[in-house]
Scaffold this motif. Structure first.
Motif, PDB file in Angstrom:
ATOM      1  N   ASP A 194       0.965  -1.129  -0.174  1.00 26.72           N
ATOM      2  CA  ASP A 194      -0.032   0.346   0.372  1.00 26.72           C
ATOM      3  C   ASP A 194       0.658   1.510  -0.331  1.00 26.72           C
ATOM      4  O   ASP A 194       0.637   2.105  -0.325  1.00 26.72           O
ATOM      5  N   ASP A 195       1.745   0.962   0.711  1.00 24.97           N
ATOM      6  CA  ASP A 195       2.796   2.240   0.947  1.00 24.97           C
ATOM      7  C   ASP A 195       3.688   2.267  -0.853  1.00 24.97           C
ATOM      8  O   ASP A 195       3.617   2.139  -1.489  1.00 24.97           O
ATOM      9  N   GLY A 196       3.249   3.794  -1.155  1.00 27.99           N
ATOM     10  CA  GLY A 196       4.111   4.214  -2.203  1.00 27.99           C
ATOM     11  C   GLY A 196       3.413   4.238  -3.758  1.00 27.99           C
ATOM     12  O   GLY A 196       3.703   3.389  -4.363  1.00 27.99           O
ATOM     13  N   ILE A 197       1.953   3.568  -3.342  1.00 31.96           N
ATOM     14  CA  ILE A 197       1.311   3.498  -4.490  1.00 31.96           C
ATOM     15  C   ILE A 197       1.504   3.597  -5.934  1.00 31.96           C
ATOM     16  O   ILE A 197       1.211   3.143  -6.909  1.00 31.96           O
ATOM     17  N   ASN A 198       1.845   4.842  -5.741  1.00 33.25           N
ATOM     18  CA  ASN A 198       2.114   5.991  -6.955  1.00 33.25           C
ATOM     19  C   ASN A 198       3.549   5.485  -7.734  1.00 33.25           C
ATOM     20  O   ASN A 198       3.604   5.918  -8.888  1.00 33.25           O
ATOM     21  N   ASN A 199       4.048   4.780  -7.390  1.00 30.70           N
ATOM     22  CA  ASN A 199       5.745   4.115  -7.924  1.00 30.70           C
ATOM     23  C   ASN A 199       4.730   3.372  -8.594  1.00 30.70           C
ATOM     24  O   ASN A 199       4.493   2.085  -8.749  1.00 30.70           O
ATOM     25  N   GLU A 200       6.262   3.245  -9.776  1.00 31.49           N
ATOM     26  CA  GLU A 200       5.415   2.420 -11.258  1.00 31.49           C
ATOM     27  C   GLU A 200       6.066   1.122 -10.857  1.00 31.49           C
ATOM     28  O   GLU A 200       5.698   0.563 -11.422  1.00 31.49           O
ATOM     29  N   ASN A 227       5.234  -0.800  -8.188  1.00 31.08           N
ATOM     30  CA  ASN A 227       4.791  -1.392  -6.922  1.00 31.08           C
ATOM     31  C   ASN A 227       3.482  -1.857  -7.972  1.00 31.08           C
ATOM     32  O   ASN A 227       3.000  -1.894  -8.923  1.00 31.08           O
ATOM     33  N   GLY A 228       3.802  -3.216  -7.707  1.00 30.73           N
ATOM     34  CA  GLY A 228       2.496  -3.907  -8.111  1.00 30.73           C
ATOM     35  C   GLY A 228       1.885  -4.038  -8.175  1.00 30.73           C
ATOM     36  O   GLY A 228       0.635  -4.591  -8.427  1.00 30.73           O
ATOM     37  N   ARG A 229       0.719  -3.335  -6.839  1.00 31.87           N
ATOM     38  CA  ARG A 229       0.020  -2.797  -6.260  1.00 31.87           C
ATOM     39  C   ARG A 229      -1.196  -1.247  -6.785  1.00 31.87           C
ATOM     40  O   ARG A 229      -1.823  -0.762  -7.071  1.00 31.87           O
ATOM     41  N   GLY A 230       0.225  -0.551  -7.953  1.00 30.52           N
ATOM     42  CA  GLY A 230      -0.590   0.793  -8.590  1.00 30.52           C
ATOM     43  C   GLY A 230      -1.276   0.449  -9.449  1.00 30.52           C
ATOM     44  O   GLY A 230      -0.961  -0.295  -9.816  1.00 30.52           O
TER      45      GLY A 230
END
Length: 455
Positions: free
Chosen positions: A159-165, A167-170
């Motif tokens: 959930d942290d850094g959700i807009n980092n490319e 991040n598999g959850r982003g």
């Protein structure tokens, strides 16, 4: 015992690096003719990297008869990703920046070759721009996509850094991976991954600054539903793109046939040129540096001492280009880069067996507090892979380096600091079968020596 394809590939990771073979024999060899169906190929580098990482792959392609003019390696202007893909950062790029710049390079290669479709080969972050381009309107331009060590499901899923490319959850990766097939139909997708040795495909967060925290990804993270997926044994994050073993799979996927050779066929005449790039504000970029001086010397393979005066000297203009320099395929070289605001960098290189227009140069990092009191600083750098202990033989000045961690290959640079009394002496560096001898230059003059490995 029945030998599975997976076992064969896993064992192949332990094979020694194949370079140019014996130079005198290689000079008598001839590059083969590539199958007529090989499309033009565009190679795409990863985060913070540049086109020069593909030099050995290009040489191997040429040695198999793929014409030089039908290949290109892109140099992204700002190769580093943003921390948050939606927030601008100086000298960093968004996923959209990369998609747009890749699209321009695709169109240029199509224009230059007259081909309707081309092949794309990417390492790490480079695979993101490839997938983004194909999925969002570029599929008709791309016949093959080979993704090497690409963290297709992120390097973490948090959930942290959700807009980092990464991040598999982003939203970026969720958008690329949605649907029954993660490989866009109409393009032949191949993924190459490590069988556990990729530092960006690990279940524990220690390689992304959170040791002990599950990442939510595994070594299978680079694989895609709907693609052909291969694990290449103990190869690391970069080797799954640049190792000879990876070359075989890249070539076979695009050409539809096995390569006729893996070794690099030397050329009788070698011409080198490239781009000098800078690090404005401490951020690595591929932006050109003007007014930089490049000198090249032939050096002794045993001592690193110069043999005569410079064989080339040039100064970059506004485009940052240096060269061309003419050398011989058997010469060990010292390339001296002098540019304002950076250390004078003495690159020591193994022989260049073939010509290249992407022998790019970026000055070494500034001397820092850790270098205080050192008479000389010598770096041993491996741009196309990491040092793996105990997997590899890694020696600098006759010793295994203490700053290279064992286990999953993580480090691509090791540092030797010498007292002033040892200035000017040779420093032998060895990585498996590649051996480079550098010289210790005075740090007091803001100089750093770099033994830069080719393989």
């Amino acid at each position: 015992m029945r030998l599975s394809r997976r076992l064969i590939l896993k064992s192949a990771g332990a094979l020694p690096l194949l370079a140019g073979g014996l130079p005198l024999l290689g000079l008598q060899a001839r590059a083969q003719t590539a199958p007529a169906a090989v499309p033009p190929i565009l190679f795409v580098h990863g985060n913070g990297d540049h086109a020069a990482l593909w030099i050995t792959t290009l040489w191997r392609m040429e040695s198999n008869g793929v014409p030089r003019e039908r290949m290109r390696a892109i140099n992204f202007t700002d190769p580093l990703a943003r921390t948050d893909d939606k927030v601008e950062q100086p000298n960093r790029s968004s996923t959209e920046d990369q998609r747009r710049e890749l699209g321009e390079a695709v169109k240029e290669l199509q224009r230059r070759t007259g081909a309707a479709r081309i092949a794309l080969v990417g390492n790490s972050r480079g695979g993101y721009s490839i997938r983004n381009y194909i999925r969002n309107g570029g599929g008709a331009d791309v016949s093959h996509a080979v993704l090497c060590g690409v963290p297709n499901h992120g390097i973490y899923d948090w959930d942290d850094g959700i807009n980092n490319e990464f991040n598999g959850r982003g939203p970026f990766l969720r958008g690329l991976n949605e649907g029954d097939s993660e490989a866009t139909p109409g393009t032949a997708f191949l993924t190459l991954r490590s069988d556990g040795n990729d530092k960006y495909a690990q279940p524990d967060g220690r390689f992304v600054g959170k040791p002990g925290t599950p990442t939510g990804v595994t070594s299978d993270g680079p694989a895609l539903k709907g693609a052909t997926n291969l694990a290449l044994g103990a190869l690391d994050h970069r080797e799954v793109a640049f190792h000879p073993r990876a070359f075989r799979e890249i070539y076979k996927s695009i050409a539809g046939a096995e390569p006729s050779r893996i070794e690099i066929v030397p050329e009788a005449e070698v011409r080198l040129s490239g781009l000098v790039t800078g690090t404005p504000g401490g951020v690595v970029t591929n932006r050109p540096v003007s007014g930089a001086t490049v000198e090249i010397y032939r050096v002794s393979p045993e001592t690193g001492e110069r043999i005569g005066g410079p064989v080339h000297s040039s100064q970059t203009g506004a485009d940052g280009r240096w060269g061309p320099a003419q050398v011989e395929a058997t010469w060990f070289l010292e390339i001296v880069l002098t540019s304002a605001g950076s250390p004078t960098t003495h690159f020591y290189r193994s022989p260049f067996p073939r010509s290249s227009e992407i022998a790019h140069l970026r000055a070494a990092r500034p001397l820092g507090p850790a270098d205080a009191g050192a008479g000389a600083v010598v770096l041993m750098s491996r741009p196309r892979g990491y040092f793996g202990l105990p997997r590899d033989v890694v020696l600098i000045d006759g010793k295994e380096p203490g700053d290279v961690k064992s286990g999953v290959p993580t480090d691509s640079v090791t540092i030797l600091r010498l007292p002033a009394a040892e200035l000017g002496r040779p420093v032998v560096t060895i990585f498996n079968t590649e051996r480079i001898v550098a010289r210790a230059w005075p740090a007091s003059e803001n100089r750093i020596a770099v033994a830069e490995l080719t393989y």
